[in-house]
Design a protein around this motif. Structure first.
Motif, short mmCIF file in Angstrom:
data_model
loop_
_atom_site.label_atom_id
_atom_site.label_comp_id
_atom_site.label_asym_id
_atom_site.label_seq_id
_atom_site.Cartn_x
_atom_site.Cartn_y
_atom_site.Cartn_z
N ALA A 286 -11.33 3.92 -4.43
CA ALA A 286 -10.96 2.61 -3.86
C ALA A 286 -9.58 2.60 -3.23
O ALA A 286 -9.20 1.63 -2.56
CB ALA A 286 -11.02 1.55 -4.95
N PHE A 287 -8.82 3.67 -3.39
CA PHE A 287 -7.41 3.67 -3.00
C PHE A 287 -7.15 4.37 -1.67
O PHE A 287 -7.66 5.46 -1.43
CB PHE A 287 -6.57 4.35 -4.08
CG PHE A 287 -6.71 3.74 -5.44
CD1 PHE A 287 -6.02 2.58 -5.76
CD2 PHE A 287 -7.54 4.32 -6.40
CE1 PHE A 287 -6.16 2.01 -7.01
CE2 PHE A 287 -7.67 3.76 -7.65
CZ PHE A 287 -6.98 2.60 -7.96
N LYS A 288 -6.32 3.75 -0.85
CA LYS A 288 -5.85 4.41 0.38
C LYS A 288 -4.63 5.28 0.07
O LYS A 288 -4.55 6.44 0.44
CB LYS A 288 -5.49 3.37 1.45
CG LYS A 288 -6.68 2.87 2.25
CD LYS A 288 -6.22 2.08 3.45
CE LYS A 288 -7.40 1.68 4.33
NZ LYS A 288 -6.95 0.90 5.51
N ASP A 289 -3.65 4.68 -0.60
CA ASP A 289 -2.43 5.42 -0.92
C ASP A 289 -1.70 4.68 -2.04
O ASP A 289 -1.20 3.58 -1.83
CB ASP A 289 -1.54 5.53 0.31
CG ASP A 289 -0.39 6.52 0.10
OD1 ASP A 289 -0.30 7.10 -0.99
OD2 ASP A 289 0.42 6.68 1.04
N HIS B 71 -12.21 8.00 -0.07
CA HIS B 71 -12.17 6.59 0.32
C HIS B 71 -13.01 6.33 1.57
O HIS B 71 -12.94 7.08 2.54
CB HIS B 71 -10.72 6.16 0.59
CG HIS B 71 -10.56 4.71 0.90
ND1 HIS B 71 -10.64 3.73 -0.05
CD2 HIS B 71 -10.31 4.08 2.09
CE1 HIS B 71 -10.45 2.55 0.51
NE2 HIS B 71 -10.25 2.73 1.81
N ARG B 72 -13.81 5.28 1.53
CA ARG B 72 -14.72 4.97 2.63
C ARG B 72 -13.96 4.63 3.92
O ARG B 72 -13.06 3.81 3.93
CB ARG B 72 -15.61 3.77 2.27
CG ARG B 72 -16.49 4.01 1.05
CD ARG B 72 -17.63 4.99 1.38
NE ARG B 72 -18.48 5.20 0.21
CZ ARG B 72 -18.30 6.15 -0.68
NH1 ARG B 72 -17.30 7.00 -0.53
NH2 ARG B 72 -19.11 6.28 -1.71
N SER B 73 -14.35 5.28 4.99
CA SER B 73 -13.78 5.00 6.32
C SER B 73 -14.72 5.57 7.36
O SER B 73 -15.64 6.33 7.04
CB SER B 73 -12.38 5.64 6.46
OG SER B 73 -12.47 7.05 6.35
N LYS B 74 -14.52 5.21 8.62
CA LYS B 74 -15.37 5.72 9.68
C LYS B 74 -15.05 7.19 9.95
O LYS B 74 -13.89 7.61 9.97
CB LYS B 74 -15.15 4.90 10.95
CG LYS B 74 -15.65 3.46 10.85
CD LYS B 74 -15.46 2.73 12.16
CE LYS B 74 -15.98 1.30 12.06
NZ LYS B 74 -15.80 0.54 13.34
#
Length: 350
Positions: A22-25, A85-88
């Protein structure tokens, strides 16, 4: 001037997560005593604990599995790349856990890509004297212990590995030597609250007292939690230098028992156990505030989402400085609604 004798220090000091679950940074520094995670559902509290636990579980030089393999067993994604982490498009994530071992800084890290490529790295992490790490999940497992391990080994049922791990630790034999006084005192406290002691026969746990033996499936789940603590203290899984991860201790626990649980956690911390807890419970937080003393070392970590829906955190030693505090906010809202309802009822009657 006499030289000070440096005491042996072992603790998890920090974690850094970049594009992980769930974390970006995010980076968190930890207290050597008790670390309490609060935040709304979906803010990653349990994920942080599972990540640290996975690192601790492979400290032993005899453990052949790599960090990414333990992460996969603990989180149980379809593929290891699902932890990114989910991203395009394609992406990669990284996790780093830091510890202090006898004043030596060590770390373990793992880079993971959405294509399932992994790169684990060790920096002094492995040791021939690993510290015991214990993860107590929300769901009680001692009542389900009979036959559980064989079913898992035969792949007839699938559970996150934390469940198998905690049952394995509960089954460890009782130490032959005399327990330390602090441990004996904790067992006496637990035995008094449960009105008995915990015994195990043929992979079944029982609460034994003057009236006989009651198998755990017939025991209230709150007492099962205390029974698990009893076993872990009795077989010295929880002792000086251990690390305890406990996900929502309040689950299925009568609020009356929260004080007992907090007393035990504070005593474990004083014994030298580092503790990580996630909670949604107002009563549990208040008990920590009321029961802590000069020997207590507690750090609160608040997880929340910012305007961009990224997970952020704040850490503080003072409960009054917890913000945003979803637990306090919920109870304040309930109190406001109760007062409003009372006023409306009064106006109607008059």
């Amino acid at each position: 001037m006499h030289e000070e004798i440096q005491k042996y220090i072992y603790m998890i000091t920090k974690i850094h997560l970049a594009n992980f679950t769930a974390f970006k940074d995010i980076s968190l520094d930890f207290d050597k005593g008790i670390n309490i995670f609060i935040g709304e559902n979906g803010t990653g509290k349990t994920h942080v604990m599972k990540a640290i636990y996975s690192a601790c579980a492979i400290e032993d030089v005899r453990e052949e599995r790599t960090f990414d393999q333990k992460l996969k067993a603990v989180f149980m994604p379809n593929t290891i790349g699902r932890l990114v982490h989910r991203s395009k498009g394609r992406n990669s994530g990284k996790i780093i856990v830091f510890k202090k071992d006898n004043n030596k800084e060590c770390s373990i890290s793992c880079e993971i890509s959405t294509l399932n490529n992994v790169k684990p790295t060790l920096n002094g992490w492995k040791t021939d004297k690993p510290q015991e790490a214990v993860f107590i999940p929300v769901k009680d497992m001692l009542a389900n212990a009979p036959g559980f391990r064989s079913l898992v080994s035969q792949k007839k049922i699938f559970f996150e590995e934390i469940y198998q791990d905690i049952i394995d630790k509960a089954f460890l034999p009782i130490s032959k030597g005399k327990l330390a006084k602090e441990s004996s005192d904790l067992l006496d406290l637990l035995g008094e609250v449960m009105s008995g002691k915990v015994v195990e026969k043929n992979e079944t746990f029982y609460l034994k007292n003057k009236n006989g033996e009651l198998e755990f499936p017939l025991l209230a789940e709150g007492f099962r939690k205390l029974g698990l603590l009893y076993k872990l203290i009795q077989n010295e899984t929880l002792t000086k230098g251990s690390i305890l991860f406990w996900d929502e201790p309040e689950a299925n626990l009568n609020p009356k028992l929260s004080r007992v649980v907090v007393k035990i956690i504070l005593k474990l911390q004083e014994m030298g156990v580092q503790v990580f807890i996630s909670t949604h419970d107002y009563v549990l937080l208040k008990e920590f505030e009321l029961e802590q003393n000069s020997d207590s070392s507690i750090l609160y970590h608040v997880f929340y989402r910012n305007e961009d829906e990224d997970i952020c955190h704040k850490s503080t030693k003072n409960q009054d400085e917890l913000t945003p505090n979803a637990i306090d906010n919920t109870f304040s809202d309930m109190l406001d609604r109760e007062i409003q309802k009372g006023l409306e009822s009064y106006e109607t009657d008059n």
